[in-house]
Design a protein around this motif. Structure first.
Motif, PDB file in Angstrom:
ATOM      1  N   VAL A  10      38.388  25.554  27.794  1.00 13.80           N
ATOM      2  CA  VAL A  10      39.743  26.053  27.557  1.00 13.80           C
ATOM      3  C   VAL A  10      40.292  25.482  26.263  1.00 13.80           C
ATOM      4  N   ILE A  11      40.312  24.158  26.182  1.00 14.15           N
ATOM      5  CA  ILE A  11      40.876  23.511  25.010  1.00 14.15           C
ATOM      6  C   ILE A  11      39.973  23.708  23.800  1.00 14.15           C
ATOM      7  N   GLY A  12      38.640  23.717  24.019  1.00 17.93           N
ATOM      8  CA  GLY A  12      37.710  23.894  22.909  1.00 17.93           C
ATOM      9  C   GLY A  12      37.833  25.253  22.262  1.00 17.93           C
ATOM     10  N   ALA A  13      38.009  26.286  23.067  1.00 18.11           N
ATOM     11  CA  ALA A  13      38.163  27.627  22.512  1.00 18.11           C
ATOM     12  C   ALA A  13      39.470  27.744  21.728  1.00 18.11           C
ATOM     13  N   ALA A  14      40.508  27.036  22.199  1.00 16.93           N
ATOM     14  CA  ALA A  14      41.770  27.021  21.454  1.00 16.93           C
ATOM     15  C   ALA A  14      41.605  26.269  20.134  1.00 16.93           C
ATOM     16  N   TYR A  15      40.877  25.141  20.160  1.00 19.23           N
ATOM     17  CA  TYR A  15      40.561  24.443  18.914  1.00 19.23           C
ATOM     18  C   TYR A  15      39.825  25.384  17.959  1.00 19.23           C
ATOM     19  N   ALA A  16      38.872  26.117  18.509  1.00 19.98           N
ATOM     20  CA  ALA A  16      38.090  27.043  17.695  1.00 19.98           C
ATOM     21  C   ALA A  16      38.985  28.114  17.076  1.00 19.98           C
ATOM     22  N   SER A  17      39.922  28.650  17.860  1.00 16.05           N
ATOM     23  CA  SER A  17      40.812  29.694  17.344  1.00 16.05           C
ATOM     24  C   SER A  17      41.665  29.166  16.192  1.00 16.05           C
ATOM     25  N   LEU A  18      42.189  27.939  16.358  1.00 15.94           N
ATOM     26  CA  LEU A  18      42.963  27.331  15.273  1.00 15.94           C
ATOM     27  C   LEU A  18      42.074  27.068  14.061  1.00 15.94           C
ATOM     28  N   GLY A  19      40.853  26.599  14.327  1.00 19.11           N
ATOM     29  CA  GLY A  19      39.907  26.377  13.229  1.00 19.11           C
ATOM     30  C   GLY A  19      39.557  27.666  12.507  1.00 19.11           C
ATOM     31  N   LEU A  20      39.461  28.762  13.251  1.00 24.22           N
ATOM     32  CA  LEU A  20      39.178  30.063  12.634  1.00 24.22           C
ATOM     33  C   LEU A  20      40.316  30.505  11.722  1.00 24.22           C
ATOM     34  N   CYS A  21      41.553  30.207  12.112  1.00 22.11           N
ATOM     35  CA  CYS A  21      42.690  30.508  11.245  1.00 22.11           C
ATOM     36  C   CYS A  21      42.601  29.712   9.950  1.00 22.11           C
ATOM     37  N   ILE A  22      42.234  28.437  10.073  1.00 19.60           N
ATOM     38  CA  ILE A  22      42.086  27.588   8.889  1.00 19.60           C
ATOM     39  C   ILE A  22      40.968  28.107   7.994  1.00 19.60           C
ATOM     40  N   ILE A 221      44.094  18.139  13.924  1.00 25.77           N
ATOM     41  CA  ILE A 221      42.917  17.300  13.656  1.00 25.77           C
ATOM     42  C   ILE A 221      41.640  17.930  14.227  1.00 25.77           C
ATOM     43  N   PRO A 222      41.574  18.239  15.540  1.00 25.36           N
ATOM     44  CA  PRO A 222      40.361  18.910  16.026  1.00 25.36           C
ATOM     45  C   PRO A 222      40.155  20.287  15.423  1.00 25.36           C
ATOM     46  N   ALA A 223      41.246  20.984  15.071  1.00 18.07           N
ATOM     47  CA  ALA A 223      41.103  22.291  14.436  1.00 18.07           C
ATOM     48  C   ALA A 223      40.446  22.153  13.068  1.00 18.07           C
ATOM     49  N   LEU A 224      40.859  21.144  12.307  1.00 13.08           N
ATOM     50  CA  LEU A 224      40.236  20.893  11.007  1.00 13.08           C
ATOM     51  C   LEU A 224      38.778  20.468  11.170  1.00 13.08           C
TER      52      LEU A 224
END
Length: 288
Positions: A10-22, A221-224
């Motif tokens: 759950v949280i990892g996929a959200a991190y991934a989505s934020l990372g994809l925006c970056i 931080i995890p998104a980056l």
């Protein structure tokens, strides 16, 4: 064990989505956007305020995504108006300034007290064998996978995507050949803002329902880190990185002895990745 990994997804996929925006803004806008979560928080907290006033959840979520899209467009306007021809270091520094400004304004508007969020994706829950998959997990995975696939195809396979990459590499040249770089900058920032709001909505309505504004802003931080796994270029590796970080964090949190140190995993990961990516330069220097 399976429940722990599911919560990590759950949280990892959200991190991934934020990372994809970056990653999107890095490839299309030539900037490392440190303000990504700060922009998304405007929309997600707008959702919380509206949901407290008995606004239908779907409408509150839609308005929240639009609000973050507008905040993103405003950020893109600043970049396009004054920093369109600046180097990536200057633009990234401006993004840091935007992050600080948006966090200050957001804390003033919404406060920093923990807020209880309603469950937004209960209808999407699934049961596979003995494991119950939360609706947030289903929504989060769907969003991150669709984002990665759609963005990769759009940028690498479409005429518009190729033009956008030309703009990111040489904004002035792009203007000369007829690419409206300023409008595209605003559009890209707006799209990334709306997507980040949706990712933040998944987080606050799933595994972090009592988190406050300041702690949620640290999700940058995890998104980056996820974007760094993809070298701020590859969407699929960013997706894999985000999922891996989420599962690793969930495993650490499930162990009482090391749970307090869950957020410290990102510093060594960043150092290892940077050392690995720079290894060729170091070895070439030694051979020379």
């Amino acid at each position: 064990m399976l429940d722990t990994l599911a919560s990590g997804f759950v949280i990892g996929a959200a991190y991934a989505s934020l990372g994809l925006c970056i990653t999107l803004l890095s490839r299309m806008g030539g900037v490392v956007n440190f303000a990504q979560t700060a922009i998304g928080l405007f929309g997600s907290y707008t959702f919380l305020v509206l949901s407290d006033s008995s606004t239908p959840l779907w409408l509150a979520a839609m308005i929240g995504v639009i609000i973050s899209g507008l905040v993103g467009a405003f950020s893109g306007l600043i970049m396009a108006r004054w920093f369109n021809n600046s180097d990536i270091g200057t633009r990234s520094s401006v993004a840091i300034a935007l992050m600080i400004g948006f966090l200050s304004i957001g804390t003033r508007l919404f406060g920093d007290s923990p807020r209880q969020a309603p469950a937004l994706f209960e209808q999407l829950s699934l049961t596979l064998g003995n494991v119950n998959l939360d609706g947030g997990l289903v929504a989060s995975l769907l969003l991150s996978v669709l984002l990665a696939a759609s963005l990769d195809r759009f940028i690498n396979k479409t005429h518009i995507g190729i033009r956008l990459q030309a703009f990111a590499a040489k904004p002035t040249t792009a203007e000369l050949i007829g690419i409206p770089s300023k409008k595209l900058t605003i559009l890209i920032w707006s799209i990334a803002g709306g997507m980040s709001a949706l990712a933040m909505l998944i987080i606050i309505t799933s595994s972090a329902r009592n988190a406050n504004y300041a702690s949620l802003s640290l999700l940058i931080i995890p998104a980056l880190c996820a974007a760094l796994i993809g070298a701020f270029h590859n969407f699929y590796w960013t997706l894999i990185g985000g999922l891996a970080f989420g599962m690793l964090e969930a495993l650490i949190l499930s162990n009482a002895l090391v749970a307090a140190y869950a957020q410290t995993i990102y510093l060594p990961v960043i150092l290892i990745i940077l050392l690995w990516t720079k290894r060729k330069d170091k070895w070439d220097g030694q051979r020379a």
